[in-house]
Design an enzyme around this catalytic site. Structure first.
Site, PDB file in Angstrom:
ATOM      1  CG  HIS A   1      -8.159  15.754 -26.450  1.00  0.00           C
ATOM      2  ND1 HIS A   1      -7.248  14.793 -26.804  1.00  0.00           N
ATOM      3  CD2 HIS A   1      -8.564  16.324 -27.608  1.00  0.00           C
ATOM      4  CE1 HIS A   1      -7.108  14.771 -28.110  1.00  0.00           C
ATOM      5  NE2 HIS A   1      -7.893  15.687 -28.628  1.00  0.00           N
TER       6      HIS A   1
ATOM      7  CD  GLU B   1     -12.731  16.826 -28.942  1.00  0.00           C
ATOM      8  OE1 GLU B   1     -12.547  16.461 -30.136  1.00  0.00           O
ATOM      9  OE2 GLU B   1     -11.943  17.572 -28.344  1.00  0.00           O
ATOM     10  CG  HIS B   2     -10.753  11.873 -29.445  1.00  0.00           C
ATOM     11  ND1 HIS B   2      -9.952  11.346 -30.438  1.00  0.00           N
ATOM     12  CD2 HIS B   2     -10.348  13.161 -29.309  1.00  0.00           C
ATOM     13  CE1 HIS B   2      -9.107  12.262 -30.870  1.00  0.00           C
ATOM     14  NE2 HIS B   2      -9.319  13.379 -30.186  1.00  0.00           N
TER      15      HIS B   2
ATOM     16  CD  GLU C   1      -5.507  14.740 -31.245  1.00  0.00           C
ATOM     17  OE1 GLU C   1      -5.835  15.938 -31.225  1.00  0.00           O
ATOM     18  OE2 GLU C   1      -6.272  13.809 -30.920  1.00  0.00           O
TER      19      GLU C   1
END
Length: 462
Positions: free
Chosen positions: A96, A99-100, A176
């Site tokens: 993740h 991905e960012h 997040e």
């Protein structure tokens, strides 16, 4: 219950009416550079309304497209065969995080350049990370598809991954994680997965990572993870809409040819196989949060993703909690007024799956809710569903499937997941035929098999 593509015998098939011709979607036997037609759909007059083609590029990169008659948009996605279940405990959240970071800039584009490129043509641009794959996707006007492919190729093959970007994005991801920790639905489903497979296992851990794991991740670890997993033979470029397959292949070859990314003669990596069954652990997990409601998930072991019984279970799931006419909605909300939100769901992986019921209710109603849900699950295990529920469930699955494939983005997702995860593409008519073929006896048997499994429960609330 999400319907997924399954394996079937090779060879072409033809159905009457809306004519469809289909073949196998994958396999390393396809020679690099050759193009194979996987599916052709024609209308009553014989005109082609949809055609799916597949090409394998050097390095093992697969390009799968669907040409849709009458569309004015196009969607493209890069599907990467890596997700949170591929992480060690020390790398928890790395998929993740990466991905960012791929949106933060390349050797030729800044983060702002990437954003402006798609905003300037009114495109939609995003990404998501799952337990078994990561996807970067865009939806644009058909004339802007080459731009979207070029931006995605640049991001995937030439990401800068600077120390400054890693530190800046680390704080964003920590925010997040905090946001998800304030969402009771996210918390209870993460708790449910942790109870099912263990919070220290790849399947049981949350996708985003934890505050501790994200804080500890170094740039060097992320770069090694990127180089190990972001390879051409582990990727699929899927596109659907008003497009020409040969043109898309040329555009992908150019966009992904940076930095020797397509060098070599590797064959595509096969999907994760069900080498062994991963059992689900029964038990109770709970977490205290200062929420107004109690959120709970009650469930048990379900089916693995390619289990042939998944179509029958999908119909049973619809009868249980798939709509406003379902047993749970009628009994929990309409008749008893115990909760506003109640639903059932299924999730599946290569070796295991879950089936469950989610409810949000006031703290004083938890015992009554659990009693009603347990009674409905026991009734399903003992008696299955009725003939009327079979008819309604088939209608729900058929309608949801067809309506869900009405736009280029959903068609692109069908191609990407079918190629990367399942290695075979069932036509729409194939899936509809499998739904229609489910009998009442099939539903009774799968209900008895699944809903008699030991219970696991996750509860989050004050």
């Amino acid at each position: 219950m999400t319907l997924s593509v399954s394996h079937r015998k090779s060879g072409d098939t033809t159905t009457t009416g809306r004519q469809t011709t289909a073949g196998r979607s994958s396999g390393s036997a396809q020679r690099v550079g050759t193009t194979r037609t996987l599916e052709t759909v024609t209308d009553a007059s014989g005109a082609v309304t949809s055609r799916v083609r597949r090409t394998v590029l050097p390095g093992g990169l697969r390009v799968v497209t669907e040409q849709m008659a009458g569309a004015r948009s196009a969607a493209v996605g890069v599907w990467v065969g890596v997700g949170s279940r591929d992480e060690s405990a020390q790398l928890h959240g790395c998929s993740h995080f990466l991905e960012h970071l791929l949106f933060k800039g390349t050797g030729s584009r800044s983060a702002l350049d990437i954003s402006v490129a798609l905003d300037a043509v009114g495109g939609e641009f995003n990404a998501f990370t799952a337990k078994e794959y990561t996807c970067f996707h865009a939806r644009v006007l058909d004339e802007d598809l080459p731009l979207a492919i070029d931006v995605l190729g640049d991001m995937i093959t030439d990401s800068a991954l600077t120390s400054e970007d890693v530190e800046a994005e680390r704080d964003v991801i920590l925010d997040e994680i905090a946001m998800h920790d304030d969402d009771p639905d996210d918390v209870v489903h993460n708790l449910f997965a942790a109870q099912a497979w263990g919070g220290d296992t790849p399947l049981g851990r949350g996708i985003a990572g934890t505050t501790d794991s994200i804080t500890a991740l170094s740039r060097a670890q992320i770069v090694r993870f990127y180089r190990r997993h972001y390879r051409a033979d582990r990727m699929v470029v899927a596109a659907a809409g008003n497009l020409d397959h040969a043109s898309v292949v040329r555009q992908v070859r150019k966009a992904f040819g940076r930095n020797g990314f397509l060098d070599g003669d590797a064959t595509p990596v096969a999907p994760r196989g069900a080498t062994r069954r991963i059992p689900v652990r029964p038990g109770v997990a709970h977490a205290t949060r200062p929420f107004e409601q109690v959120n709970l998930v009650l469930g048990m072991e379900g089916l693995a993703r390619d289990d042939e019984r998944r179509f029958a279970l999908g119909i049973v799931n619809a009868a249980l909690g798939g709509g406003t006419s379902s047993r749970l909605f009628q009994e929990v909300r309409e008749r008893r007024g115990l909760a506003y939100s109640v639903y059932s769901f299924g999730s599946s992986h290569a070796e295991t799956g879950l089936i469950g019921v989610g409810v949000g209710c006031l703290p004083g109603k938890v015992d009554d809710v659990l009693a009603v849900v347990r009674a409905e699950l026991a009734r399903l295990a003992a008696d299955g569903i009725t003939a009327d529920e079979l008819r309604i469930g088939k209608g729900q699955l058929r309608g949801g499937l067809v309506l869900g494939l009405e736009d280029s983005a959903s068609r692109m997702s069908r191609l990407g997941k079918g190629e990367l995860v399942h290695q075979e593409l069932l036509t729409l008519d194939d899936v509809l035929a499998r739904i229609d073929a489910v009998t009442l006896a099939d539903c009774q048997q799968v209900a008895a098999d699944v809903f008699a499994n030991p219970e696991l429960l996750a509860i989050v609330g004050p």
